[in-house]
Design a protein around this motif. Structure first.
Motif, PDB file in Angstrom:
ATOM      1  N   THR A   1      30.987  22.288  22.283  1.00 36.82           N
ATOM      2  CA  THR A   1      31.242  23.696  22.615  1.00 36.82           C
ATOM      3  C   THR A   1      32.741  23.972  22.626  1.00 36.82           C
ATOM      4  OG1 THR A   1      29.290  23.709  24.040  1.00 36.82           O
ATOM      5  CG2 THR A   1      30.830  25.544  24.298  1.00 36.82           C
TER       6      THR A   1
ATOM      7  N   HIS B   1      29.348  27.446  20.278  1.00 37.22           N
ATOM      8  CA  HIS B   1      29.056  26.057  19.916  1.00 37.22           C
ATOM      9  C   HIS B   1      29.581  25.775  18.507  1.00 37.22           C
ATOM     10  CE1 HIS B   1      25.253  26.254  22.700  1.00 37.22           C
ATOM     11  NE2 HIS B   1      26.381  26.440  23.350  1.00 37.22           N
TER      12      HIS B   1
ATOM     13  N   HIS C   1      25.450  19.141  21.830  1.00 39.41           N
ATOM     14  CA  HIS C   1      26.285  19.783  20.808  1.00 39.41           C
ATOM     15  C   HIS C   1      27.692  19.855  21.371  1.00 39.41           C
ATOM     16  CE1 HIS C   1      26.279  23.259  23.427  1.00 39.41           C
ATOM     17  NE2 HIS C   1      24.967  23.167  23.483  1.00 39.41           N
TER      18      HIS C   1
ATOM     19  N   HIS D   1      32.649  27.239  26.762  1.00 38.77           N
ATOM     20  CA  HIS D   1      32.510  28.652  26.371  1.00 38.77           C
ATOM     21  C   HIS D   1      33.698  29.465  26.899  1.00 38.77           C
ATOM     22  CE1 HIS D   1      28.560  28.757  24.488  1.00 38.77           C
ATOM     23  NE2 HIS D   1      28.062  28.008  25.456  1.00 38.77           N
TER      24      HIS D   1
ATOM     25  N   ASP E   1      29.587  22.513  29.029  1.00 36.07           N
ATOM     26  CA  ASP E   1      29.321  23.614  28.092  1.00 36.07           C
ATOM     27  C   ASP E   1      29.893  24.937  28.590  1.00 36.07           C
ATOM     28  OD1 ASP E   1      27.820  24.903  25.844  1.00 36.07           O
ATOM     29  OD2 ASP E   1      26.741  25.812  27.515  1.00 36.07           O
TER      30      ASP E   1
HETATM   31 ZN   LIG Z   1      26.398  26.689  25.394  1.00 31.79          ZN
END
Ligand SMILES: [Zn+2]
Length: 372
Positions: free
Chosen positions: A313, A337, A311, A272, A268
């Motif tokens: 990203t 996300h 999820h 980002h 993640d």
């Molecule tokens: Zn995140």
């Protein structure tokens, strides 16, 4: 025309109010007789690992798609939706809560019901109540949203002091390994009955029976990216696979079986940052971890393993395969996300049935827990 707008507005406001009151008053499920369906349950979460993250890592590893351990060695795969209660794009808190409790909540909430704030019992707490051992392993710091959702109940995922307090006030987690968090000091954990480990040597020397509960509190905050592990100063810090294998070495002694959540927490973060190399290395270490977990599980019929994500990203799209050892050409659509469906891989006890029943992240809880 103007006269009609007013009653419509009133109707809308009344509907929202009724929905709010109803959700506050709706009784929560009674899980007093709930139990995990398998003796051993291992839930492995790649935070931010969508289908294109898996594809990019496989192309870099092998020059072909579908070559990660959970792609080649797991007999069943499906996909699931991840939206949180009110919006299509979830955060880690709401998605981990959905997997841990079977309930949708608002982004930022950890295992509390969305409006009333009542505690939602988690799969880890159900396992603990029936006498199983429990473990949480992450490369993020130990109070981060994904592990916390399995063991604590707070309105705001950033209240690390309250998360730490709840971890220790009613310790349901027998084994908690990850990056250190300032709110969870070794002395407080020791007073709550935890044997505290702070480096790789202590982790590898640990054996079952040397204490009742174990806190692995490594480094300072999140553990380093896998890509950065070889630089000076990381020798004392364990990798995801080392923590996961030690967790299994301890938990396999539990007389009634165990629940273990393993999180690759930094796919993640690299997503980002739109940092492809680190994103791929994190995913490859997850694949390596799963391979070793599978070696542990080989031949067992009492264990179920699910590999999935909370999820996606970065809105990653792979444009071109540049062969093994070369980063593929990609495009990132966002630094946040997305609402992309995420892959789910299932191995072991009832794997076919489980795979067929998963469509949404709340189904993870439902397929693993017998609630009546
Ligand atoms: Zn995140």
């Amino acid at each position: 025309m103007k006269k009609k707008a007013c009653p419509r507005l009133i109707l809308t406001v009344v509907s929202i109010f009724v929905l709010f009151i109803t959700s506050c008053r709706t009784s929560l499920p009674d899980y007093s007789n709930a139990a995990l369906k398998s003796r051993n349950t291992i839930l492995i979460i790649g935070d931010g690992m969508g289908p294109e993250q898996v594809k990019a890592a496989s192309l870099y590893l092998d020059g072909e798609e579908g070559q990660l351990s959970f792609e080649t060695d797991f007999p069943y795969r499906t996909t699931m939706t991840t939206h949180s209660l009110l919006v299509p794009i979830t955060d880690s808190a709401a998605s981990a809560t959905a997997m841990a409790t079977g309930q949708k909540v608002r982004n930022g909430q950890l295992s509390v019901s969305a409006f009333s704030g009542r505690y939602l019992k988690t799969i880890l707490e159900i396992a603990a109540d029936e006498g199983k051992m429990t473990g949480l392993v992450t490369t993020a710091h130990v109070a981060h949203a994904t592990p916390a959702a399995f063991a604590v109940h707070v309105y705001n995922r950033n209240h690390y002091d309250e998360i730490a307090r709840q971890y220790l006030a009613n310790p349901r987690v027998d084994l908690l390994f990850g990056g250190a968090n300032d709110n969870l000091p070794a002395q407080d954990a020791a007073e709550a009955g935890y044997t505290v480990l702070t480096d790789t040597a202590a982790l590898s020397a640990l054996a079952y029976g040397e204490g009742e509960k174990y806190l692995g509190s490594f480094g300072d905050g999140h553990l380093p990216y896998e890509y950065d592990y070889d630089y000076e100063g990381t020798d004392d810090l364990p990798k995801l696979s080392e923590m996961a294998l030690k967790a299994l070495e301890i938990l396999e002694n539990a007389p009634g079986g165990f629940f273990l959540m393993i999180e690759a927490g930094r796919i993640d973060h690299a997503g980002h940052a739109n940092d492809l190399a680190r994103n791929i290395y994190e995913t490859l270490e997850l694949s390596n971890t799963v391979e070793q977990v599978l070696t542990w599980a080989a031949g067992r019929e009492d264990t179920v393993i699910i590999v999935t994500a909370d999820h996606e990203t970065g809105g990653l799209r792979v444009r071109e395969n540049n062969g093994a050892g070369s980063l593929p050409t990609v495009r990132w659509r966002t630094s946040g996300h997305t609402d992309a469906d995420v892959p789910v891989y299932v191995w072991g006890d009832r794997a076919g049935e489980i795979s067929a029943r998963i469509e949404d992240n709340t189904d993870i809880f439902k397929v693993l827990v017998q609630t009546e």
